[in-house]
Scaffold this active site. Structure first.
Site, PDB file in Angstrom:
ATOM      1  N   HIS A 122     -11.727  -5.403   7.092  1.00 50.03           N
ATOM      2  CA  HIS A 122     -11.322  -4.984   8.439  1.00 50.03           C
ATOM      3  C   HIS A 122     -10.208  -5.948   8.864  1.00 50.03           C
ATOM      4  O   HIS A 122     -10.244  -7.127   8.503  1.00 50.03           O
ATOM      5  CB  HIS A 122     -12.431  -5.180   9.466  1.00 50.03           C
ATOM      6  CG  HIS A 122     -13.711  -4.460   9.207  1.00 50.03           C
ATOM      7  ND1 HIS A 122     -14.661  -4.922   8.346  1.00 50.03           N
ATOM      8  CD2 HIS A 122     -14.216  -3.326   9.755  1.00 50.03           C
ATOM      9  CE1 HIS A 122     -15.703  -4.093   8.352  1.00 50.03           C
ATOM     10  NE2 HIS A 122     -15.455  -3.112   9.190  1.00 50.03           N
ATOM     11  N   ASP A 179     -11.532  -9.212  10.065  1.00 53.65           N
ATOM     12  CA  ASP A 179     -12.243 -10.097   9.129  1.00 53.65           C
ATOM     13  C   ASP A 179     -11.347 -11.233   8.671  1.00 53.65           C
ATOM     14  O   ASP A 179     -11.829 -12.300   8.315  1.00 53.65           O
ATOM     15  CB  ASP A 179     -12.626  -9.370   7.809  1.00 53.65           C
ATOM     16  CG  ASP A 179     -13.505  -8.169   8.012  1.00 53.65           C
ATOM     17  OD1 ASP A 179     -14.125  -8.070   9.075  1.00 53.65           O
ATOM     18  OD2 ASP A 179     -13.548  -7.327   7.086  1.00 53.65           O
TER      19      ASP A 179
END
Ligand code: XUL
Ligand code: CO
Length: 449
Positions: free
Chosen positions: A102, A105
Site C-alpha cells: 500500500h 506502508d
C-alpha cells in the site's frame, strides 16, 4: 554486508527429515509440474505491510516483533528507506519473485498530500533501484484509503466530498507509481467502503460514488498507459459492519451493475472467504465461473476465531482445493499470483520467524500443487462430475441444455413416471469415499514427491 542474519533458503527435499525449518521440503522453484515450473504456477508475493510494518499487536497487547531495523533510525524517512533494502534482501533470500504494498506502508505521511507524495516518491526511487538490481517484480500495489482518521466514514463512499476528493488525488498518484514500477495488477480493497449502521447511510448513493471512482481510475489508467489488471478484493465485514464488496458474488453483481465487469477482476483472500461464510474454494470457483479470477491473497483463518486473523496458510486440504481450481483454470489469473497477506502469530516474534512463516506457506502451497496435479492427472474430479451430470448428455437432459425443452414437453415426459423410477434416477454420492480419496491422494502424491 548482509542485513538479515540468515542464508538464502535452500530446497532440502526429504534430506533433512520431516521437521520444518529453514528449508523447503516441496517448493522447488524450477521443478516442472503439470507442464509449468512451480514458480510460474505459484508466483509468490510478499506483503509489505505484514512483513516490514507489522509489530504483532493484538487488541490486548502491544507489539512483540523483534526486527533488525528497530531502534536504528530516529528519522522515519531514514527508516523507510532502509526498510527497502531489508525488504529486497528478504525477497531474494526467500526466493519470492513478487511483492505487494500500500502507498502508506512504505513512507510516512506529511501534512498535505503534496508533502506525502514527495516522501513516497523518494522511497519509490529506492524501490525502483532495488527492483532493477534484483529482478523482483511488483505483483500489485494499492492505496491505503482506510488508516488515516480522515477515512473514518470511508473514502469513495465517504459522506464528505472533501474526503472523496482526497481519495481521488491519493489514488491518482498511486496509479502513477504502478505505471512507474510496472505493476502487474492494481488492487482495490474497500477498507471502510461499507456501513456501520444503515440508519445513517444512503447505500445506493454511496455505491454510485464508488462506481464513479472506479471509472475515474480506469480513465486515468488509460490516459497514462497503465495496463495493470484492476482487481477488487471482496471482504464481508471488518472494519465496517457490512462491506459493500461482501463476497465474490456481491462484487460480481456490483461490477455488472455499474458497467465495470470488463475492466475489473477479483483478488480473493482465504480468510475473507470465511468471514462471508464461504470456503476459499467457493470464492475462487465463483470468480472462475464469471470469468473474473484475477489474483489470490494467500492466508487462512481459524475455525475457533471469527475475525480476520491473516494466518499463514498451513492447511494442506485448503491449498489442494485452491491449486486444483488454479490447475483447472490454467493459471491464477492473467497476471495473478499468491500474495501472502499473512503475518506470523504474536508468539512467533523473532525476525527469523518472518522467513519461517513464509517458508511454511510456500511449502504448503507447493505441496497443494503436487497433490492437485496428481488429482488432475488421474481425472478424479473430472470423471466424478462427468458421471454425476451425465443424464444431461442425451435424451431429455440434452433437450434441457439445448433449449428445446418447454414446461409442456417436460410435463409430458414425467407425468406418468412412478416414484420408484424417479428415485432410481438419483444415485448415492458416496461423499465420505470422495473425501477419503482426497486424503489418499495427499498421502500418495507427497510420498512420491
Ligand atoms: C485487509 C486486506 C488488505 C488488502 C489490501 O483485510 O486483505 O490488506 O489485501 O488492502
Ligand atoms: Co488481502
Amino acid at each position: 554486508m548482509a542485513l538479515w542474519d540468515i542464508d538464502k533458503i535452500p530446497f532440502v527435499g526429504k534430506e533433512k527429515g520431516l521437521q520444518q525449518g529453514l528449508g523447503f521440503h516441496y517448493y522447488d522453484a524450477d521443478r516442472v509440474v503439470a507442464g509449468k515450473k512451480m514458480k510460474d504456477w505459484l508466483r509468490f508475493g510478499v506483503a509489505w505491510w505484514h512483513t516490514f510494518d507489522q509489530e504483532l499487536v493484538d487488541p490486548f497487547g502491544v507489539g512483540t516483533a523483534q526486527r533488525p531495523w528497530q531502534g536504528k533510525y530516529s528519522d522515519p524517512m531514514d527508516e523507510a528507506l532502509a526498510k527497502v533494502d531489508y525488504a529486497f534482501e528478504f525477497f531474494t533470500k526467500l526466493g519470492a519473485e513478487y511483492f505487494c504494498f500500500h502507498d502508506r506502508d512504505i513512507a510516512p505521511e506529511g501534512d498535505t498530500l503534496r508533502e506525502t507524495n514527495a516522501n513516497l516518491d523518494k522511497v519509490v526511487d529506492r524501490i525502483e533501484e532495488n527492483m532493477k538490481s534484483t529482478g523482483v517484480k511488483l505483483l500489485w500495489n494499492t492505496s491505503s484509503l482506510f488508516t488515516n482518521p480522515r477515512f473514518v466514514a470511508g473514502a469513495s463512499t465517504s459522506p464528505y466530498a472533501d474526503i472523496y476528493a482526497y481519495s481521488a488525488g491519493q489514488l491518482k498518484h498511486s496509479l502513477e507509481i504502478a505505471k512507474r514500477l510496472g505493476a502487474e495488477n492494481y488492487v482495490f480493497w474497500g477498507g471502510r467502503e461499507g456501513y456501520e449502521n444503515l440508519w445513517n447511510t444512503q447505500m445506493k448513493r454511496e455505491q454510485e460514488h464508488m462506481a464513479r471512482f472506479f471509472h475515474m481510475c480506469h480513465d486515468y489508467a488509460k490516459e497514462i498507459g497503465l495496463d495493470a489488471q484492476f482487481l477488487i478484493e471482496p471482504k464481508a465485514k471488518e472494519p465496517t459492519t457490512h462491506q459493500y464488496d461482501f463476497d465474490a458474488a456481491t462484487a460480481i453483481a456490483f461490477l455488472r451493475g455499474y458497467d465495470l465487469i470488463d475492466i475489473m477482476k477479483l483478488n480473493l483472500e482465504g480468510n475473507h472467504a470465511n468471514l462471508a461464510g464461504h470456503t476459499y474454494q467457493h470464492e475462487i470457483r465463483t470468480a472462475r465461473d464469471a470469468g473474473v479470477l484475477g489474483s489470490l491473497d494467500a492466508n487462512q483463518g481459524d475455525k475457533l476465531l471469527g475475525w480476520d486473523l491473516d494466518e499463514f496458510p498451513t492447511d494442506l486440504m485448503e491449498t489442494v482445493s485452491v491449486m486444483w481450481e488454479v490447475l483447472d483454470e490454467g493459471q491464477i489469473g492473467p497476471h495473478g499470483g499468491l500474495n501472502f497477506d499473512a503475518k506470523p502469530r504474536r508468539s512467533s516474534f523473532y525476525a527469523e520467524d518472518l522467513f519461517r512463516s513464509h517458508i511454511a506457506g510456500m511449502d504448503t502451497y507447493a505441496a497443494g500443487l503436487l497433490v492437485a496435479a496428481k488429482l488432475h492427472e488421474d481425472k478424479v474430479i473430472e470423471n466424478l462430475t462427468a458421471d454425476r451430470y451425465s443424464s444431461y448428455d442425451s435424451g431429455i437432459g440434452a433437450t434441457i441444455e439445448n433449449g428445446t425443452a418447454t414446461l409442456a414437453t417436460l410435463e409430458e415426459y414425467i407425468l406418468d413416471k412412478p416414484q420408484s423410477e424417479l428415485i432410481a434416477a438419483t444415485r448415492s454420492d458416496h461423499l465420505e469415499c470422495v473425501k477419503v480419496t482426497l486424503n489418499n491422494y495427499m498421502i500418495e502424491a507427497l510420498a512420491e514427491a
